[in-house]
Design a protein around this motif. Structure first.
Motif, PDB file in Angstrom:
ATOM      1  N   ALA A   1      33.510  32.457  40.353  1.00 24.14           N
ATOM      2  CA  ALA A   1      34.797  32.126  40.970  1.00 24.14           C
ATOM      3  C   ALA A   1      35.285  33.278  41.840  1.00 24.14           C
ATOM      4  O   ALA A   1      35.803  33.073  42.948  1.00 24.14           O
ATOM      5  CB  ALA A   1      35.827  31.793  39.895  1.00 24.14           C
ATOM      6  N   ILE A   2      35.134  34.498  41.350  1.00 24.76           N
ATOM      7  CA  ILE A   2      35.544  35.665  42.119  1.00 24.76           C
ATOM      8  C   ILE A   2      34.719  35.771  43.402  1.00 24.76           C
ATOM      9  O   ILE A   2      35.251  36.030  44.496  1.00 24.76           O
ATOM     10  CB  ILE A   2      35.412  36.947  41.268  1.00 24.76           C
ATOM     11  CG1 ILE A   2      36.452  36.932  40.141  1.00 24.76           C
ATOM     12  CG2 ILE A   2      35.568  38.204  42.131  1.00 24.76           C
ATOM     13  CD1 ILE A   2      36.286  38.052  39.130  1.00 24.76           C
ATOM     14  N   THR A   3      33.411  35.548  43.285  1.00 25.32           N
ATOM     15  CA  THR A   3      32.550  35.588  44.464  1.00 25.32           C
ATOM     16  C   THR A   3      32.959  34.526  45.475  1.00 25.32           C
ATOM     17  O   THR A   3      33.021  34.788  46.688  1.00 25.32           O
ATOM     18  CB  THR A   3      31.077  35.373  44.046  1.00 25.32           C
ATOM     19  OG1 THR A   3      30.696  36.417  43.151  1.00 25.32           O
ATOM     20  CG2 THR A   3      30.169  35.382  45.257  1.00 25.32           C
ATOM     21  N   HIS A   4      33.231  33.318  44.987  1.00 23.91           N
ATOM     22  CA  HIS A   4      33.675  32.214  45.846  1.00 23.91           C
ATOM     23  C   HIS A   4      34.980  32.594  46.557  1.00 23.91           C
ATOM     24  O   HIS A   4      35.100  32.440  47.788  1.00 23.91           O
ATOM     25  CB  HIS A   4      33.868  30.967  44.982  1.00 23.91           C
ATOM     26  CG  HIS A   4      34.279  29.750  45.736  1.00 23.91           C
ATOM     27  ND1 HIS A   4      34.625  28.574  45.102  1.00 23.91           N
ATOM     28  CD2 HIS A   4      34.422  29.501  47.055  1.00 23.91           C
ATOM     29  CE1 HIS A   4      34.944  27.665  45.991  1.00 23.91           C
ATOM     30  NE2 HIS A   4      34.840  28.204  47.188  1.00 23.91           N
ATOM     31  N   ALA A   5      35.938  33.102  45.802  1.00 22.32           N
ATOM     32  CA  ALA A   5      37.235  33.463  46.372  1.00 22.32           C
ATOM     33  C   ALA A   5      37.087  34.557  47.420  1.00 22.32           C
ATOM     34  O   ALA A   5      37.689  34.491  48.504  1.00 22.32           O
ATOM     35  CB  ALA A   5      38.182  33.899  45.267  1.00 22.32           C
ATOM     36  N   ARG A   6      36.305  35.578  47.114  1.00 22.53           N
ATOM     37  CA  ARG A   6      36.137  36.686  48.053  1.00 22.53           C
ATOM     38  C   ARG A   6      35.440  36.229  49.341  1.00 22.53           C
ATOM     39  O   ARG A   6      35.757  36.710  50.432  1.00 22.53           O
ATOM     40  CB  ARG A   6      35.363  37.824  47.396  1.00 22.53           C
ATOM     41  CG  ARG A   6      36.181  38.573  46.326  1.00 22.53           C
ATOM     42  CD  ARG A   6      35.410  39.763  45.761  1.00 22.53           C
ATOM     43  NE  ARG A   6      35.166  40.767  46.793  1.00 22.53           N
ATOM     44  CZ  ARG A   6      36.039  41.697  47.140  1.00 22.53           C
ATOM     45  NH1 ARG A   6      37.232  41.747  46.574  1.00 22.53           N
ATOM     46  NH2 ARG A   6      35.731  42.583  48.067  1.00 22.53           N
ATOM     47  N   ARG A   7      34.514  35.301  49.205  1.00 21.60           N
ATOM     48  CA  ARG A   7      33.844  34.781  50.405  1.00 21.60           C
ATOM     49  C   ARG A   7      34.831  34.077  51.328  1.00 21.60           C
ATOM     50  O   ARG A   7      34.831  34.297  52.549  1.00 21.60           O
ATOM     51  CB  ARG A   7      32.728  33.821  49.985  1.00 21.60           C
ATOM     52  CG  ARG A   7      32.052  33.111  51.165  1.00 21.60           C
ATOM     53  CD  ARG A   7      30.820  32.358  50.732  1.00 21.60           C
ATOM     54  NE  ARG A   7      31.097  31.350  49.726  1.00 21.60           N
ATOM     55  CZ  ARG A   7      31.545  30.119  50.016  1.00 21.60           C
ATOM     56  NH1 ARG A   7      31.797  29.782  51.266  1.00 21.60           N
ATOM     57  NH2 ARG A   7      31.742  29.253  49.039  1.00 21.60           N
ATOM     58  N   LEU A   8      35.682  33.243  50.759  1.00 19.62           N
ATOM     59  CA  LEU A   8      36.659  32.526  51.576  1.00 19.62           C
ATOM     60  C   LEU A   8      37.705  33.472  52.155  1.00 19.62           C
ATOM     61  O   LEU A   8      38.059  33.389  53.341  1.00 19.62           O
ATOM     62  CB  LEU A   8      37.324  31.428  50.755  1.00 19.62           C
ATOM     63  CG  LEU A   8      36.419  30.279  50.294  1.00 19.62           C
ATOM     64  CD1 LEU A   8      37.187  29.310  49.415  1.00 19.62           C
ATOM     65  CD2 LEU A   8      35.831  29.542  51.494  1.00 19.62           C
ATOM     66  N   LEU A   9      38.221  34.363  51.329  1.00 17.14           N
ATOM     67  CA  LEU A   9      39.230  35.311  51.805  1.00 17.14           C
ATOM     68  C   LEU A   9      38.643  36.235  52.865  1.00 17.14           C
ATOM     69  O   LEU A   9      39.320  36.596  53.839  1.00 17.14           O
ATOM     70  CB  LEU A   9      39.774  36.125  50.626  1.00 17.14           C
ATOM     71  CG  LEU A   9      40.616  35.332  49.613  1.00 17.14           C
ATOM     72  CD1 LEU A   9      40.834  36.159  48.350  1.00 17.14           C
ATOM     73  CD2 LEU A   9      41.957  34.939  50.215  1.00 17.14           C
ATOM     74  N   GLY A  10      37.367  36.617  52.687  1.00 14.45           N
ATOM     75  CA  GLY A  10      36.713  37.470  53.675  1.00 14.45           C
ATOM     76  C   GLY A  10      36.532  36.791  55.011  1.00 14.45           C
ATOM     77  O   GLY A  10      36.391  37.459  56.046  1.00 14.45           O
TER      78      GLY A  10
END
Length: 311
Positions: free
Chosen positions: A159-168
């Motif tokens: 979930a953290i990886t998913h969130a960081r990808r979108l925010l990035g």
């Protein structure tokens, strides 16, 4: 002859299969209904009496371009739904406005790229129990959406990886608790045509794990007919009424917005079994007319009325 463009995307130049029957129904009414790719520079939009947005499933990746297109089309002919609706409804921040106006909405935490949150900070903002969903505020067809389990370390890390990808990628994300009723009862989609409830369908659960991408431009939905409860129709009508008032206030003078040509209101049951809004779809929703007798004719007649209004 009345000419109507059914706007689609390059990946579906002949329309999505959900929209093909509308083209045939309009032809049966003596209308020239043409599938047109929205970003095709060769299309003369002024040559149509009405442009109806249908299978434009790729707008989420190119929203600014899509908004410019909607405004350009509306400058030369009628567009349904109008460009002001497109601007408001293609960013799910609209859910905040509906909630502030009293519409019950699935509880949502909004995380903006400008917050520049670390992985640890994201971790502390995710729910501590149960499952939760991460999705971008600008998306279509459940693309870039995943379901995660709060107490599972591996799932939480994904979930953290998913969130960081979108925010990035400079995309706002929404974090929503996954309501158990989606699995036990299902999500209900209530379709309104020209402001009147036409039919309802039951949507099977679509999220069963992390975001792993989509083979195509949207996730397939499993649908069946259903009967709407009075409470769900009340919530749906309220959401549509608030949306109309909100969009009218920001629309250019002269915009005809007595009702939306089409609206799909997706609701689920909250912890108290009362309906809460998942999404209000006003731009390109599948309308599932094949699952409700008479609904295709209602839609085709509504489209024809829009195309010939004022003649």
């Amino acid at each position: 002859m009345t000419r109507i463009a059914l706007a689609t995307c390059a990946a579906l130049p002949d329309l999505d299969r959900d929209d093909l029957p509308l083209q045939d129904a309009l032809t049966g009414l003596g209308v020239e209904a043409v599938a047109t790719v929205w970003d095709d520079p060769a299309v003369d939009w002024a040559g149509f009496d009405l442009v109806v947005i249908r299978s434009a499933w790729d707008y989420a990746q190119r929203r600014d371009e899509f908004l410019r297109w909607a405004e350009q089309v509306q400058a030369v002919t009628r567009l349904a739904n109008p460009s002001s609706v497109v601007r408001w409804n293609t960013d799910k921040h609209y859910l905040r406005e509906l909630e502030l106006a009293g519409v019950p909405v699935v509880p949502t935490m909004w995380i903006e790229p400008a917050q520049n949150l670390s992985s640890r900070a994201l971790h502390t903002r995710f729910p501590a129990h149960g499952d939760f969903v991460i999705k971008p505020a600008i998306s279509a067809g459940s693309v870039d959406t995943g379901r995660y389990t709060a107490i599972d370390a591996t799932s939480r890390g994904l979930a953290i990886t998913h969130a960081r990808r979108l925010l990035g990628a400079d995309r706002t994300i929404m974090v929503q608790r996954y309501l158990k009723s989606v699995d036990t009862v299902g999500e209900r989609a209530h379709v309104f045509i020209d402001g009147e409830h036409s039919h309802s369908v039951l949507k099977g659960a679509m999220l069963d794990g992390p975001d792993v991408g989509v083979d195509g431009i949207y996730k397939e939905e499993r649908m069946s007919p259903t009967t709407a409860s009075a409470a769900e129709i009340e919530v749906s009508r309220n959401a549509i009424a608030v949306a109309l008032d909100t969009v009218r206030a920001s629309s250019p003078a002269g915009t005809d917005l007595e009702s939306f040509l089409y609206a799909r209101v997706d609701v689920v049951s909250g912890d108290d079994d009362e309906p809460v809004l998942m999404e209000l779809e006003l731009v390109e929703p599948s309308l599932f007319t094949s699952l409700a007798e008479g609904s295709l004719d209602r839609l085709a007649q509504a489209v024809l009325r829009r195309a010939t209004a004022g003649r």
